[in-house]
Design a protein around this motif. Structure first.
Motif, short mmCIF file in Angstrom:
data_model
loop_
_atom_site.label_atom_id
_atom_site.label_comp_id
_atom_site.label_asym_id
_atom_site.label_seq_id
_atom_site.Cartn_x
_atom_site.Cartn_y
_atom_site.Cartn_z
N GLN A 61 0.83 -1.20 0.00
CA GLN A 61 0.00 0.00 0.00
C GLN A 61 0.86 1.25 0.00
N THR A 62 1.95 1.23 0.82
CA THR A 62 2.86 2.37 0.85
C THR A 62 3.53 2.54 -0.50
N ALA A 63 3.95 1.43 -1.10
CA ALA A 63 4.62 1.49 -2.40
C ALA A 63 3.71 2.10 -3.45
N THR A 64 2.41 1.71 -3.42
CA THR A 64 1.46 2.25 -4.39
C THR A 64 1.30 3.76 -4.21
N ALA A 65 1.21 4.20 -2.96
CA ALA A 65 1.08 5.63 -2.70
C ALA A 65 2.30 6.40 -3.17
N GLN A 66 3.46 5.81 -2.95
CA GLN A 66 4.69 6.48 -3.38
C GLN A 66 4.73 6.59 -4.90
N ALA A 67 4.36 5.53 -5.59
CA ALA A 67 4.36 5.55 -7.05
C ALA A 67 3.43 6.63 -7.57
N GLN A 68 2.25 6.78 -6.92
CA GLN A 68 1.30 7.78 -7.36
C GLN A 68 1.81 9.19 -7.13
N SER A 69 2.63 9.38 -6.08
CA SER A 69 3.14 10.72 -5.78
C SER A 69 4.41 11.04 -6.55
N GLY A 70 4.95 10.06 -7.29
CA GLY A 70 6.15 10.30 -8.06
C GLY A 70 7.43 10.04 -7.29
N GLU A 71 7.36 9.68 -6.01
CA GLU A 71 8.56 9.40 -5.24
C GLU A 71 9.14 8.05 -5.66
N ARG A 72 10.46 7.91 -5.48
CA ARG A 72 11.12 6.63 -5.74
C ARG A 72 11.61 6.09 -4.42
N ARG A 73 10.91 5.08 -3.93
CA ARG A 73 11.25 4.47 -2.65
C ARG A 73 11.28 2.96 -2.83
N ILE A 74 11.97 2.28 -1.94
CA ILE A 74 12.13 0.83 -2.03
C ILE A 74 10.78 0.14 -1.82
N ALA A 75 10.41 -0.70 -2.78
CA ALA A 75 9.17 -1.47 -2.68
C ALA A 75 9.42 -2.96 -2.83
N HIS A 76 10.52 -3.35 -3.46
CA HIS A 76 10.81 -4.77 -3.69
C HIS A 76 12.29 -5.04 -3.42
N ILE A 77 12.59 -6.20 -2.87
CA ILE A 77 13.96 -6.68 -2.70
C ILE A 77 14.11 -8.00 -3.44
N ASP A 78 15.08 -8.09 -4.33
CA ASP A 78 15.42 -9.35 -4.99
C ASP A 78 16.82 -9.75 -4.54
N ILE A 79 17.03 -11.03 -4.28
CA ILE A 79 18.36 -11.55 -3.97
C ILE A 79 18.73 -12.54 -5.07
N LEU A 80 19.78 -12.18 -5.82
CA LEU A 80 20.22 -12.95 -6.97
C LEU A 80 21.49 -13.73 -6.62
N HIS A 81 21.58 -14.95 -7.14
CA HIS A 81 22.73 -15.81 -6.84
C HIS A 81 23.52 -16.17 -8.09
N ASP A 82 23.26 -15.45 -9.17
CA ASP A 82 23.91 -15.72 -10.45
C ASP A 82 24.42 -14.40 -11.01
N MET A 83 25.73 -14.30 -11.22
CA MET A 83 26.32 -13.06 -11.72
C MET A 83 25.72 -12.67 -13.07
N ARG A 84 25.46 -13.65 -13.93
CA ARG A 84 24.92 -13.34 -15.26
C ARG A 84 23.52 -12.76 -15.17
N GLU A 85 22.74 -13.26 -14.22
CA GLU A 85 21.39 -12.73 -14.05
C GLU A 85 21.44 -11.29 -13.54
N ALA A 86 22.41 -10.99 -12.69
CA ALA A 86 22.51 -9.64 -12.13
C ALA A 86 23.15 -8.64 -13.10
N GLU A 87 23.87 -9.13 -14.11
CA GLU A 87 24.69 -8.25 -14.95
C GLU A 87 23.92 -7.09 -15.59
N PRO A 88 22.74 -7.30 -16.22
CA PRO A 88 22.07 -6.15 -16.85
C PRO A 88 21.73 -5.04 -15.85
#
Length: 397
Positions: free
Chosen positions: A10-37
């Motif tokens: 809900q907080t993430a949605t409100a932030q998106a609507q207000s134009g703010e850029r705040r952390i909404a998702h965390i991904d943990i990657l275990h493959d260098m090739r997947e993280a490269e882009p």
């Protein structure tokens, strides 16, 4: 494989609507090739040190990390629209039953940072950092503590947002030169010191083919790398020091990084040398990013030419080389060796953070923090430092 945590939708949605850029998702990657882009995209934001380049750390992980059972644990924080805001390039291992994540690069990086989207870094708040830690705790990556060492408090013109988290000064400082664009050479190295070095250099200038060189071709890089890995073990043995460059994978990593071309030109590690037709006299190598050159490793000849301070002469040439190209700072790596103080009159403020993620991690973080604090006291107290050096020398005999 990707592990994701969605934080406060809900907080993430409100932030998106207000134009703010705040952390909404965390991904943990275990493959260098997947993280490269994502990694390369954040590199272009220019708010990370050259030690966090993908080309540098992928070489380290391939040759050193994998051989030491260090698993990539690359934490990516995104906003509500899945645009990356930061990437923490970490590796994980289990120590005494505790899951510990540290920055990639081990002891070969002078500075450690996340790669930040610059506008987000400039506006980051303690609440953003709390959100980051909450997301890491919720992700099923089995991490108990983040041991984040040797972080600069500022980089270029911005505060490092990780300084908003609990931390302590690192055990060792990092000597630094600040160079004002367009300033006369005497402002970075005094005229009297330059005259002393010029007097020593006259002896070297009599050698056939004497020259200062920045390695640019593969052949030059290979030749200078060969010289370094021949001379350095002899130099360290003469100083009764262990050869850290003989550790598994280290030589392969450094050779690979020296040869790796960067997308914008240059190499992941740049090599500078004094040489003549008969030998390579001195070598300094480090990383550069257009504004800062950071020293990684160096050595100098075992021949009689060592009498004329070739390392200091080469350091003068390197300082002038980067100042003439508009660089604003240069550092000589962790530690307070006497030769560094001849050039550097200030230290880069760096800090460590030991951040528990679980109940089990609290005791581990406390222990790591206490050990690092004790080490700093020894380093900062001359009598204790002399005792520690004498003890190390006795143990090596």
């Amino acid at each position: 494989m990707t592990m994701a945590a969605v934080i406060g939708s809900q907080t993430a949605t409100a932030q998106a609507q207000s134009g703010e850029r705040r952390i909404a998702h965390i991904d943990i990657l275990h493959d260098m090739r997947e993280a490269e882009p994502i990694w390369r995209r954040l590199e272009t934001s220019q708010f990370s040190t050259p030690y966090q380049r993908f080309d540098f750390l992928s070489a380290w992980q391939r040759h050193v990390g994998t051989g030491n059972d260090l698993r990539p644990c690359i934490i990516v924080a995104c906003d509500a629209e899945r645009r990356p805001l930061l990437l923490l390039p970490l590796v994980a291992e289990t120590e005494n039953g505790v899951g510990v994540a540290r920055f990639m690069g081990g002891k070969h990086t002078t500075f450690n940072m996340a790669l930040w989207q610059r506008d987000f870094a400039a506006a980051a708040t303690p609440a953003d950092l709390d959100m980051l830690l909450r997301g890491i705790r919720q992700a099923p990556a089995k991490l108990d503590v983040l041991a984040l060492t040797r972080q600069p408090r500022r980089w270029r013109d911005l505060q490092n947002p990780m300084a908003l988290l609990p931390g302590q000064s690192s055990a060792n400082g990092c000597p630094r030169i600040t160079m004002a664009p367009g300033a006369p050479p005497a402002e970075r190295i005094s005229n009297s010191f330059r005259r002393r070095l010029k007097g020593k250099e006259r002896k070297l200038q009599a050698l056939p083919g004497y020259r200062y060189c920045v390695a640019t071709t593969d052949a030059e890089i290979k030749r200078m790398s060969d010289a370094f890995f021949t001379i350095k073990p002899l130099r360290m043995a003469a100083q009764k020091l262990p050869n850290v460059f003989a550790d598994p994978g280290v030589e392969d990593f450094l050779r690979a990084a020296c040869l790796t071309p960067l997308p914008g030109g240059g190499r992941a590690i740049e090599i500078h040398a004094l040489e003549c037709d008969a030998e390579v006299i001195a070598i300094f190598a480090g990383v550069a990013d257009g504004q800062r050159f950071s020293m990684m490793f160096n050595t100098y000849t075992m021949s009689e030419n060592a009498r004329y301070s070739p390392g200091l002469i080469l350091m003068r040439d390197i300082v002038d080389h980067y100042a003439e190209r508009g660089y604003t700072s240069l550092d000589l790596g962790i530690g307070s060796d006497d030769y560094k103080r001849l050039f550097c009159k200030e230290d880069e403020p760096i800090f460590d953070s030991y951040l528990p993620l679980t109940t089990r991690g609290r005791m581990a973080a406390l222990g790591m923090s206490s050990m690092a604090h004790a080490k700093r006291i020894v380093k900062q107290t001359p009598a204790l430092k002399r005792m520690a050096q004498a003890l190390r020398g006795a143990l090596r005999r």
